[in-house]
Design an enzyme around this catalytic site. Structure first.
Site, mmCIF file in Angstrom:
data_model
loop_
_atom_site.group_PDB
_atom_site.id
_atom_site.type_symbol
_atom_site.label_atom_id
_atom_site.label_comp_id
_atom_site.label_asym_id
_atom_site.label_seq_id
_atom_site.Cartn_x
_atom_site.Cartn_y
_atom_site.Cartn_z
ATOM 1 N N GLU A 6 0.851 -1.244 0.053
ATOM 2 C CA GLU A 6 -0.015 -0.026 0.055
ATOM 3 C C GLU A 6 0.671 1.350 0.194
ATOM 4 O O GLU A 6 1.297 1.754 1.008
ATOM 5 C CB GLU A 6 -1.004 -0.017 1.239
ATOM 6 C CG GLU A 6 -1.960 -1.149 1.043
ATOM 7 C CD GLU A 6 -3.060 -0.830 2.229
ATOM 8 O OE1 GLU A 6 -2.691 -0.262 3.290
ATOM 9 O OE2 GLU A 6 -4.193 -1.605 2.100
ATOM 10 N N GLU A 92 -6.645 -7.169 -1.304
ATOM 11 C CA GLU A 92 -6.861 -6.884 0.089
ATOM 12 C C GLU A 92 -8.263 -6.155 0.202
ATOM 13 O O GLU A 92 -8.499 -5.120 -0.337
ATOM 14 C CB GLU A 92 -5.747 -6.208 0.818
ATOM 15 C CG GLU A 92 -6.251 -5.938 2.323
ATOM 16 C CD GLU A 92 -5.120 -5.171 3.264
ATOM 17 O OE1 GLU A 92 -4.130 -5.316 2.943
ATOM 18 O OE2 GLU A 92 -5.460 -4.525 3.951
#
Length: 363
Positions: A6, A92
């Site tokens: 991320e 995710e």
């Protein structure tokens, strides 16, 4: 391979793309397998990456979301990325509010599930873990070797497990004392056109079904609603389906001459009657703004399509036709800007197919 979980605020073209390019080069020395690449803002800016993609084959861009926080705006970004020809991989996702809190937003779980399934996006739910937080699939102290009982699973864990067992993505679970389950979407009757083909999408010049196969709809258009309304009913549609074998009905809602402009509630009610019948029967329905001067009634058209898209746009049955037959209005000067606004309005609620009228009575 997933090369960057991320990223936060690093620039795509200046930082992330060069980083991923080096990772791809390293991996490609040994493997041609799929590589998933993180995007800016916690892997949410997939549309930005799709506009300046990393070069190579078997590359995908990661999309991360938590259903209590990320909603239609993020689905729109993913849809934009897909429209630019890249692969999106939801590596995710969680079913709770990213900022915490126990409530599960079952409506958004359904919306995300439908979107992922419609677009064929692979996904991994967060997470096999027993931390005391709603996103964990396991309760604290659960066995580290599997064989988990229902009592060892959290609400999230049971929801995801049950739907993985079905071979589908996550869908809303049971009613809880704090978050009521939404009314389930109707299921198309077995053997009906919608049961056979599901959500439709456009790819190049072809209309594709939910399995990515070309599909051709054939059917009948109803007459102007304000003059032919006696046929706008479930019995007429059922006969067209069973005897004429149609897959599509067009709901040509009249706008001028005693139509929607003068009687908006009555005309909207006729449209809803036909859409509800089409859903019950498993037919596709093309909701048509039926007039020749739609650009003069921009606000009314946006209001109409906003209502219909919000109420029905999640269903595979419903298609939109934003302008029946323009006459001599210029395409670039008048019609394209009009359609652009209609598309923007509908896309706030639905990714379903939109059909746009062209100049000279759509010729």
């Amino acid at each position: 391979f997933e090369t960057f979980n991320e990223p936060v605020r690093q620039g795509w073209s200046q930082v992330l793309k060069p980083y991923h390019t080096q990772m791809v080069s390293t991996i490609r020395q040994h493997s041609q397998n799929v590589i998933v690449m993180g995007t800016r803002t916690w892997s949410q800016e997939v549309d930005e990456a799709a506009s300046d993609p990393v070069q190579g084959d078997n590359l995908a861009y990661s999309l991360h979301f938590y259903v209590g926080t990320h909603k239609q705006d993020l689905r729109n970004k993913a849809a934009a990325a897909l429209s630019r020809g890249v692969c999106v991989f939801a590596s995710e996702w969680g079913i709770w509010n990213q900022g915490g809190g126990p409530a599960v937003d079952y409506g958004e779980v359904r919306a995300w599930n439908d979107f992922l399934a419609q677009e064929g996006i692979s996904s991994a739910n967060w997470a096999i873990n027993d931390k005391a937080e709603p996103a964990s699939a396991l309760k604290p102290g659960a066995s580290s070797h599997g064989s988990w009982s229902d009592g060892e699973l959290t609400e999230a864990g049971r929801l995801v497990r049950d739907d993985l067992r079905k071979g589908s993505g996550p869908t809303p679970g049971p009613t809880t004392t704090t978050t009521p389950a939404p009314i389930p979407d109707p299921v198309a009757p077995a053997g009906s056109p919608v049961a056979a083909h599901g959500h439709l999408r456009v790819s190049g010049s072809r209309l594709l079904d939910g399995a990515g196969q070309p599909v051709r709809l054939q059917g009948m258009s109803l007459f102007w609603s304000q003059w032919g309304g006696k046929y706008w009913n479930a019995d007429a549609l059922r006969w067209l389906r069973d005897d004429w074998r149609v897959s599509l009905v067009r709901a040509a809602m009249g706008v001028e001459a005693g139509g929607y402009l003068q009687n908006p509630e009555a005309e909207l009610a006729r449209v809803e009657t036909v859409v509800n019948a089409a859903v019950e029967l498993g037919l596709y329905v093309l909701v048509d703004w039926h007039e020749e001067n739609a650009e003069r009634h921009l606000a009314q058209a946006k209001g109409f399509f906003g209502k219909v898209a919000e109420k029905y746009g999640h269903l595979p049955n419903v298609l939109f036709e934003t302008f029946n037959e323009p006459v001599r209005q210029g395409w670039s000067q008048v019609l394209k800007p009009y359609h652009t606004q209609m598309v923007s309005t509908i896309r706030q609620h639905s990714q379903n197919v939109i059909v746009m009228g062209t100049r000279t009575w759509s010729q």
